[in-house]
Write a protein that holds these residues in place. Structure first.
Motif, PDB file in Angstrom:
ATOM      1  N   GLU A  88       0.846  -1.202   0.000  1.00  0.00           N
ATOM      2  CA  GLU A  88       0.000   0.000   0.000  1.00  0.00           C
ATOM      3  C   GLU A  88       0.881   1.251   0.000  1.00  0.00           C
ATOM      4  O   GLU A  88       1.964   1.272   0.569  1.00  0.00           O
ATOM      5  N   ALA A  89       0.360   2.291  -0.638  1.00  0.00           N
ATOM      6  CA  ALA A  89       1.111   3.545  -0.715  1.00  0.00           C
ATOM      7  C   ALA A  89       0.200   4.729  -0.440  1.00  0.00           C
ATOM      8  O   ALA A  89      -1.003   4.695  -0.722  1.00  0.00           O
ATOM      9  N   GLY A  90       0.802   5.765   0.106  1.00  0.00           N
ATOM     10  CA  GLY A  90       0.096   7.029   0.320  1.00  0.00           C
ATOM     11  C   GLY A  90       0.808   8.118  -0.461  1.00  0.00           C
ATOM     12  O   GLY A  90       2.032   8.231  -0.420  1.00  0.00           O
ATOM     13  N   LEU A  91       0.064   8.902  -1.207  1.00  0.00           N
ATOM     14  CA  LEU A  91       0.619   9.987  -2.013  1.00  0.00           C
ATOM     15  C   LEU A  91       0.155  11.322  -1.455  1.00  0.00           C
ATOM     16  O   LEU A  91      -1.014  11.462  -1.069  1.00  0.00           O
ATOM     17  N   GLY A  92       1.049  12.282  -1.400  1.00  0.00           N
ATOM     18  CA  GLY A  92       0.672  13.599  -0.899  1.00  0.00           C
ATOM     19  C   GLY A  92       1.291  14.702  -1.735  1.00  0.00           C
ATOM     20  O   GLY A  92       2.435  14.588  -2.182  1.00  0.00           O
ATOM     21  N   CYS A  93       0.533  15.766  -1.984  1.00  0.00           N
ATOM     22  CA  CYS A  93       1.085  16.920  -2.710  1.00  0.00           C
ATOM     23  C   CYS A  93       0.446  18.202  -2.213  1.00  0.00           C
ATOM     24  O   CYS A  93      -0.709  18.226  -1.764  1.00  0.00           O
ATOM     25  N   VAL A  94       1.233  19.255  -2.256  1.00  0.00           N
ATOM     26  CA  VAL A  94       0.776  20.594  -1.895  1.00  0.00           C
ATOM     27  C   VAL A  94       1.163  21.518  -3.038  1.00  0.00           C
ATOM     28  O   VAL A  94       2.300  21.483  -3.514  1.00  0.00           O
ATOM     29  N   LEU A 106      -3.326  24.450  -2.364  1.00  0.00           N
ATOM     30  CA  LEU A 106      -4.139  23.259  -2.605  1.00  0.00           C
ATOM     31  C   LEU A 106      -3.427  22.057  -1.999  1.00  0.00           C
ATOM     32  O   LEU A 106      -2.222  21.875  -2.196  1.00  0.00           O
ATOM     33  N   ARG A 107      -4.170  21.239  -1.251  1.00  0.00           N
ATOM     34  CA  ARG A 107      -3.615  20.013  -0.667  1.00  0.00           C
ATOM     35  C   ARG A 107      -4.434  18.822  -1.165  1.00  0.00           C
ATOM     36  O   ARG A 107      -5.659  18.879  -1.191  1.00  0.00           O
ATOM     37  N   GLN A 108      -3.721  17.749  -1.539  1.00  0.00           N
ATOM     38  CA  GLN A 108      -4.399  16.569  -2.059  1.00  0.00           C
ATOM     39  C   GLN A 108      -3.595  15.323  -1.692  1.00  0.00           C
ATOM     40  O   GLN A 108      -2.361  15.334  -1.710  1.00  0.00           O
ATOM     41  N   ASN A 109      -4.303  14.259  -1.318  1.00  0.00           N
ATOM     42  CA  ASN A 109      -3.606  12.985  -1.119  1.00  0.00           C
ATOM     43  C   ASN A 109      -4.382  11.862  -1.785  1.00  0.00           C
ATOM     44  O   ASN A 109      -5.497  12.062  -2.295  1.00  0.00           O
ATOM     45  N   ASN A 199       4.502  15.250   3.293  1.00  0.00           N
ATOM     46  CA  ASN A 199       4.728  14.010   4.034  1.00  0.00           C
ATOM     47  C   ASN A 199       3.533  13.663   4.911  1.00  0.00           C
ATOM     48  O   ASN A 199       3.106  12.508   4.982  1.00  0.00           O
ATOM     49  N   ARG A 200       2.971  14.671   5.577  1.00  0.00           N
ATOM     50  CA  ARG A 200       1.812  14.441   6.431  1.00  0.00           C
ATOM     51  C   ARG A 200       0.615  13.962   5.610  1.00  0.00           C
ATOM     52  O   ARG A 200      -0.134  13.078   6.029  1.00  0.00           O
ATOM     53  N   LEU A 201       0.437  14.521   4.424  1.00  0.00           N
ATOM     54  CA  LEU A 201      -0.664  14.099   3.556  1.00  0.00           C
ATOM     55  C   LEU A 201      -0.494  12.643   3.119  1.00  0.00           C
ATOM     56  O   LEU A 201      -1.464  11.878   3.075  1.00  0.00           O
ATOM     57  N   ALA A 202       0.751  12.253   2.795  1.00  0.00           N
ATOM     58  CA  ALA A 202       1.001  10.867   2.403  1.00  0.00           C
ATOM     59  C   ALA A 202       0.710   9.916   3.561  1.00  0.00           C
ATOM     60  O   ALA A 202       0.118   8.844   3.379  1.00  0.00           O
ATOM     61  N   THR A 203       1.121  10.319   4.765  1.00  0.00           N
ATOM     62  CA  THR A 203       0.874   9.500   5.954  1.00  0.00           C
ATOM     63  C   THR A 203      -0.623   9.371   6.241  1.00  0.00           C
ATOM     64  O   THR A 203      -1.119   8.284   6.568  1.00  0.00           O
ATOM     65  N   GLN A 204      -1.347  10.463   6.082  1.00  0.00           N
ATOM     66  CA  GLN A 204      -2.794  10.426   6.297  1.00  0.00           C
ATOM     67  C   GLN A 204      -3.470   9.499   5.292  1.00  0.00           C
ATOM     68  O   GLN A 204      -4.409   8.768   5.634  1.00  0.00           O
ATOM     69  N   ALA A 205      -2.990   9.508   4.056  1.00  0.00           N
ATOM     70  CA  ALA A 205      -3.565   8.623   3.042  1.00  0.00           C
ATOM     71  C   ALA A 205      -3.384   7.160   3.436  1.00  0.00           C
ATOM     72  O   ALA A 205      -4.301   6.344   3.296  1.00  0.00           O
ATOM     73  N   LEU A 206      -2.203   6.816   3.957  1.00  0.00           N
ATOM     74  CA  LEU A 206      -1.942   5.445   4.395  1.00  0.00           C
ATOM     75  C   LEU A 206      -2.840   5.041   5.565  1.00  0.00           C
ATOM     76  O   LEU A 206      -3.140   3.865   5.747  1.00  0.00           O
ATOM     77  N   LYS A 207      -3.263   6.032   6.345  1.00  0.00           N
ATOM     78  CA  LYS A 207      -4.134   5.765   7.485  1.00  0.00           C
ATOM     79  C   LYS A 207      -5.608   5.809   7.106  1.00  0.00           C
ATOM     80  O   LYS A 207      -6.491   5.694   7.969  1.00  0.00           O
ATOM     81  N   GLY A 208      -5.884   5.991   5.817  1.00  0.00           N
ATOM     82  CA  GLY A 208      -7.265   6.022   5.370  1.00  0.00           C
ATOM     83  C   GLY A 208      -7.950   7.350   5.582  1.00  0.00           C
ATOM     84  O   GLY A 208      -9.183   7.419   5.651  1.00  0.00           O
ATOM     85  N   ILE A 209      -7.176   8.437   5.682  1.00  0.00           N
ATOM     86  CA  ILE A 209      -7.739   9.775   5.880  1.00  0.00           C
ATOM     87  C   ILE A 209      -7.585  10.567   4.587  1.00  0.00           C
ATOM     88  O   ILE A 209      -6.496  11.064   4.274  1.00  0.00           O
TER      89      ILE A 209
END
Length: 219
Positions: A88-94, A106-109, A199-209
């Protein structure tokens, strides 16, 4: 877009020398140009962008007028996270940008499955950022791209060749997106602690947020 100002200065006794400023945002540079022109001693004023291209003052003013209603002064931060055990992977961008005289963030994961490495997640995060930028309508402009992945950034700058076919494929997808949008990327490697938002956005994606948010930045 950042530029430097170059001009020829002539004294009343017709002595002359050339000056060049440090880099600054185009809007600020044009304010200095107006002030320099008022001295009546500046000649052959031109602006040089980060790619070494020369602009006349008239061309720069026309460019600003054209991009005012579209996203410009864009800066992207991207990061990817990966769980080896599950794939599984989490992607994050600002994305920071300006439009119609206002500044936005703009923030998106995104959560994805079936990845093979953290490097693949990093490439996918950059591709996600470019997709979001495409949704904003950005095209034909310089874009700053900031991340802490040495593999991704060195490959995109073409310093490193990637033998892994999966990563090479992601690199081609990123290049194709840049070409399609006619963007002019400027890559910057930054320390991990300066990439906290992505990084926080990617981590949140991995946690299902899931996160998808855009705000106007008030100075």
């Amino acid at each position: 877009m950042n530029v430097s100002i170059r001009w020829l200065y002539k004294t009343p006794r017709n002595q002359e020398t050339r000056f060049e400023s440090q880099e600054m945002p185009l809007e600020r540079a044009l304010l200095f140009v107006e002030d320099i022109e008022r001295t009546g001693r500046a000649h052959q004023i031109e602006l040089i962008d980060g790619r070494g291209s020369n602009w006349t003052v008239k061309e720069a003013k026309r460019y600003l007028k054209e991009v005012e209603v579209e996203p410009h002064n864009v800066c992207i931060f991207f990061d990817g996270g990966y769980k080896r055990e599950t794939g599984e992977a989490g992607l994050g961008c600002v994305i920071y940008y300006e439009q119609n005289g206002k500044s936005y963030r703009l923030r998106q994961n995104a959560f994805v499955e079936g990845f093979t490495s953290n490097n693949e997640a990093e490439f996918a995060a950059l591709h996600l950022a470019l997709q979001e930028l495409e949704f904003l309508g950005a095209k034909g402009i310089p874009v700053e791209i900031r991340g802490d992945s040495q593999v991704v950034l060195q490959h995109m700058i073409e310093d490193w060749e990637i033998m892994d076919p999966t990563l090479a494929s992601w690199g081609r997808r990123v290049d194709q997106k840049l070409d399609h949008m006619k963007l002019q990327p400027e890559y910057h490697k930054i320390p991990r602690h300066k990439n906290n938002e992505a990084n926080r956005l990617a981590t949140q994606a991995l946690k299902g947020i899931p996160v998808a948010a855009e705000i106007e930045l008030v100075q």
